[in-house]
Design a protein around this motif. Structure first.
Motif, PDB file in Angstrom:
ATOM      1  N   GLY A 120      -9.195   0.235   0.528  1.00 15.54           N
ATOM      2  CA  GLY A 120     -10.226   0.222   1.565  1.00 15.54           C
ATOM      3  C   GLY A 120      -9.747  -0.514   2.794  1.00 15.54           C
ATOM      4  N   PRO A 121     -10.552  -0.511   3.871  1.00 16.67           N
ATOM      5  CA  PRO A 121     -10.124  -1.147   5.118  1.00 16.67           C
ATOM      6  C   PRO A 121     -10.165  -2.673   5.083  1.00 16.67           C
ATOM      7  N   GLU A 122     -10.877  -3.253   4.119  1.00 13.22           N
ATOM      8  CA  GLU A 122     -10.948  -4.705   4.034  1.00 13.22           C
ATOM      9  C   GLU A 122      -9.679  -5.244   3.383  1.00 13.22           C
ATOM     10  N   MET A 123      -9.207  -6.377   3.874  1.00 15.28           N
ATOM     11  CA  MET A 123      -8.009  -6.992   3.305  1.00 15.28           C
ATOM     12  C   MET A 123      -8.240  -7.384   1.842  1.00 15.28           C
ATOM     13  N   SER A 124      -9.482  -7.596   1.477  1.00 16.94           N
ATOM     14  CA  SER A 124      -9.816  -8.002   0.112  1.00 16.94           C
ATOM     15  C   SER A 124      -9.860  -6.824  -0.862  1.00 16.94           C
ATOM     16  N   SER A 125      -9.753  -5.598  -0.355  1.00 13.58           N
ATOM     17  CA  SER A 125      -9.787  -4.450  -1.271  1.00 13.58           C
ATOM     18  C   SER A 125      -8.476  -4.363  -2.054  1.00 13.58           C
ATOM     19  N   LYS A 126      -8.461  -3.560  -3.088  1.00 15.26           N
ATOM     20  CA  LYS A 126      -7.326  -3.489  -4.010  1.00 15.26           C
ATOM     21  C   LYS A 126      -6.045  -3.062  -3.287  1.00 15.26           C
ATOM     22  N   GLU A 127      -4.988  -3.862  -3.485  1.00 12.55           N
ATOM     23  CA  GLU A 127      -3.682  -3.516  -2.912  1.00 12.55           C
ATOM     24  C   GLU A 127      -3.026  -2.460  -3.790  1.00 12.55           C
ATOM     25  N   VAL A 128      -2.554  -1.374  -3.140  1.00 18.70           N
ATOM     26  CA  VAL A 128      -1.902  -0.283  -3.871  1.00 18.70           C
ATOM     27  C   VAL A 128      -0.406  -0.201  -3.564  1.00 18.70           C
ATOM     28  N   GLY A 129       0.046  -1.005  -2.597  1.00 18.03           N
ATOM     29  CA  GLY A 129       1.455  -0.988  -2.257  1.00 18.03           C
ATOM     30  C   GLY A 129       1.740  -1.794  -1.012  1.00 18.03           C
ATOM     31  N   ARG A 130       2.955  -1.605  -0.500  1.00 17.09           N
ATOM     32  CA  ARG A 130       3.399  -2.295   0.714  1.00 17.09           C
ATOM     33  C   ARG A 130       4.124  -1.286   1.603  1.00 17.09           C
ATOM     34  N   ALA A 131       3.989  -1.471   2.908  1.00 15.71           N
ATOM     35  CA  ALA A 131       4.797  -0.727   3.876  1.00 15.71           C
ATOM     36  C   ALA A 131       5.915  -1.667   4.298  1.00 15.71           C
ATOM     37  N   GLN A 132       7.147  -1.320   3.961  1.00 13.23           N
ATOM     38  CA  GLN A 132       8.281  -2.192   4.251  1.00 13.23           C
ATOM     39  C   GLN A 132       9.278  -1.447   5.126  1.00 13.23           C
ATOM     40  N   GLY A 133       9.705  -2.097   6.192  1.00 18.53           N
ATOM     41  CA  GLY A 133      10.676  -1.478   7.078  1.00 18.53           C
ATOM     42  C   GLY A 133      10.640  -2.067   8.465  1.00 18.53           C
ATOM     43  N   ILE A 134      10.797  -1.198   9.440  1.00 22.77           N
ATOM     44  CA  ILE A 134      10.917  -1.606  10.841  1.00 22.77           C
ATOM     45  C   ILE A 134      10.106  -0.660  11.710  1.00 22.77           C
ATOM     46  N   TYR A 135       9.472  -1.231  12.753  1.00 24.33           N
ATOM     47  CA  TYR A 135       9.037  -0.372  13.849  1.00 24.33           C
ATOM     48  C   TYR A 135       9.555  -0.985  15.139  1.00 24.33           C
ATOM     49  N   ALA A 136       9.843  -0.116  16.089  1.00 25.43           N
ATOM     50  CA  ALA A 136      10.438  -0.564  17.346  1.00 25.43           C
ATOM     51  C   ALA A 136       9.797   0.170  18.506  1.00 25.43           C
ATOM     52  N   ALA A 137       9.563  -0.559  19.599  1.00 25.47           N
ATOM     53  CA  ALA A 137       9.024   0.041  20.820  1.00 25.47           C
ATOM     54  C   ALA A 137      10.138   0.863  21.463  1.00 25.47           C
ATOM     55  N   ALA A 138      10.001   2.187  21.392  1.00 21.60           N
ATOM     56  CA  ALA A 138      11.093   3.077  21.778  1.00 21.60           C
ATOM     57  C   ALA A 138      10.803   3.892  23.035  1.00 21.60           C
ATOM     58  N   SER A 139       9.676   3.638  23.692  1.00 24.95           N
ATOM     59  CA  SER A 139       9.326   4.411  24.876  1.00 24.95           C
ATOM     60  C   SER A 139       9.141   3.493  26.077  1.00 24.95           C
ATOM     61  N   GLN A 140       9.648   3.936  27.211  1.00 22.58           N
ATOM     62  CA  GLN A 140       9.450   3.182  28.457  1.00 22.58           C
ATOM     63  C   GLN A 140       8.194   3.635  29.194  1.00 22.58           C
ATOM     64  N   ASN A 141       7.609   4.788  28.776  1.00 15.91           N
ATOM     65  CA  ASN A 141       6.486   5.364  29.508  1.00 15.91           C
ATOM     66  C   ASN A 141       5.126   5.178  28.846  1.00 15.91           C
ATOM     67  N   ASP A 142       5.106   5.006  27.529  1.00 17.43           N
ATOM     68  CA  ASP A 142       3.853   4.774  26.821  1.00 17.43           C
ATOM     69  C   ASP A 142       4.181   3.938  25.584  1.00 17.43           C
ATOM     70  N   VAL A 143       3.151   3.502  24.853  1.00 17.29           N
ATOM     71  CA  VAL A 143       3.419   2.706  23.658  1.00 17.29           C
ATOM     72  C   VAL A 143       3.731   3.679  22.529  1.00 17.29           C
ATOM     73  N   GLY A 144       5.005   3.952  22.365  1.00 13.97           N
ATOM     74  CA  GLY A 144       5.491   4.858  21.330  1.00 13.97           C
ATOM     75  C   GLY A 144       6.473   4.117  20.443  1.00 13.97           C
ATOM     76  N   LEU A 145       6.142   4.035  19.162  1.00  9.02           N
ATOM     77  CA  LEU A 145       6.972   3.292  18.221  1.00  9.02           C
ATOM     78  C   LEU A 145       7.842   4.231  17.398  1.00  9.02           C
ATOM     79  N   LEU A 146       9.064   3.807  17.150  1.00 13.07           N
ATOM     80  CA  LEU A 146       9.917   4.446  16.154  1.00 13.07           C
ATOM     81  C   LEU A 146       9.576   3.774  14.835  1.00 13.07           C
ATOM     82  N   MET A 147       9.086   4.542  13.855  1.00 15.67           N
ATOM     83  CA  MET A 147       8.693   4.009  12.556  1.00 15.67           C
ATOM     84  C   MET A 147       9.776   4.365  11.537  1.00 15.67           C
TER      85      MET A 147
END
Length: 190
Positions: free
Chosen positions: A91-118
């Motif tokens: 669920g959207p609450e931090m207290s809801s059941k954890e089902v996993g983790r997102a592990q890695g990197i995101y980087a701001a890759a655009s000079q024209n808008d907020v576009g992330l490389l995931m």
């Protein structure tokens, strides 16, 4: 003389057989049937979870690890690189059941808008997908209502995975940068 020729022929045959056998046992690639590696019928799964990106406070799950000299002058944060270990919950609450983790990197890759490389793995820790992962590599246009990123692979129950993840911002604190993002993931796998 006949014995010498016979020995030469036998030696030649054995040598040729050994060369052919060795060449065939060290091939670079070969075609396989999916059943030969234990793959069964392909299926389509839908996963739904919430991604909690916490950049503020004493225990952030996303930290900036690199930036360009011009990153802080850029309206889009271009050049910032952030390492993540973000909780994935039912669920959207931090207290809801954890089902996993997102592990890695995101980087701001655009000079024209907020576009992330995931570049991230969803590492599942609950239910039948416990220990399985999905790999994402794509662009996240943060301020678009719905963003779509490709699933490019996976492990364990998600071997040979392919599909896409749709992200929709559920909540964001523009002061701290903390955010909760709803994900719907559609993935083909065996």
């Amino acid at each position: 003389m006949a014995l010498g020729i016979t020995k030469l022929i036998i030696f030649s045959l054995l040598y040729t057989s050994a060369v052919l056998f060795t060449a065939n046992s060290h091939t670079f690639s070969r075609s396989l049937l999916p059943e030969e590696v234990g793959l069964k019928k392909e299926k389509l799964s839908h996963l739904h979870f919430y991604f909690h990106d916490i950049v503020s406070g004493r225990s952030p799950t996303a930290v900036r690890v690199a930036e360009a000299q011009t990153t802080n002058k850029s309206a889009t944060g271009f050049g910032a690189v952030v390492m993540i270990d973000d909780p994935l919950t039912e669920g959207p609450e931090m207290s809801s059941k954890e089902v996993g983790r997102a592990q890695g990197i995101y980087a701001a890759a655009s000079q024209n808008d907020v576009g992330l490389l995931m570049v991230q793995n969803y590492v599942f820790t609950e239910g039948k997908y416990n220990g399985s992962t999905l790999s994402v590599l794509g662009r996240n246009a943060v301020f678009s209502e719905v963003r779509e990123m490709p699933i490019v692979g996976g492990s364990r129950l998600f071997r040979f995975a392919r599909g896409y993840a749709q992200a929709r911002t559920h909540w964001v604190d523009l002061q701290t940068g903390d955010a909760v993002v709803e994900y719907n993931v559609y993935v083909f796998h065996y």
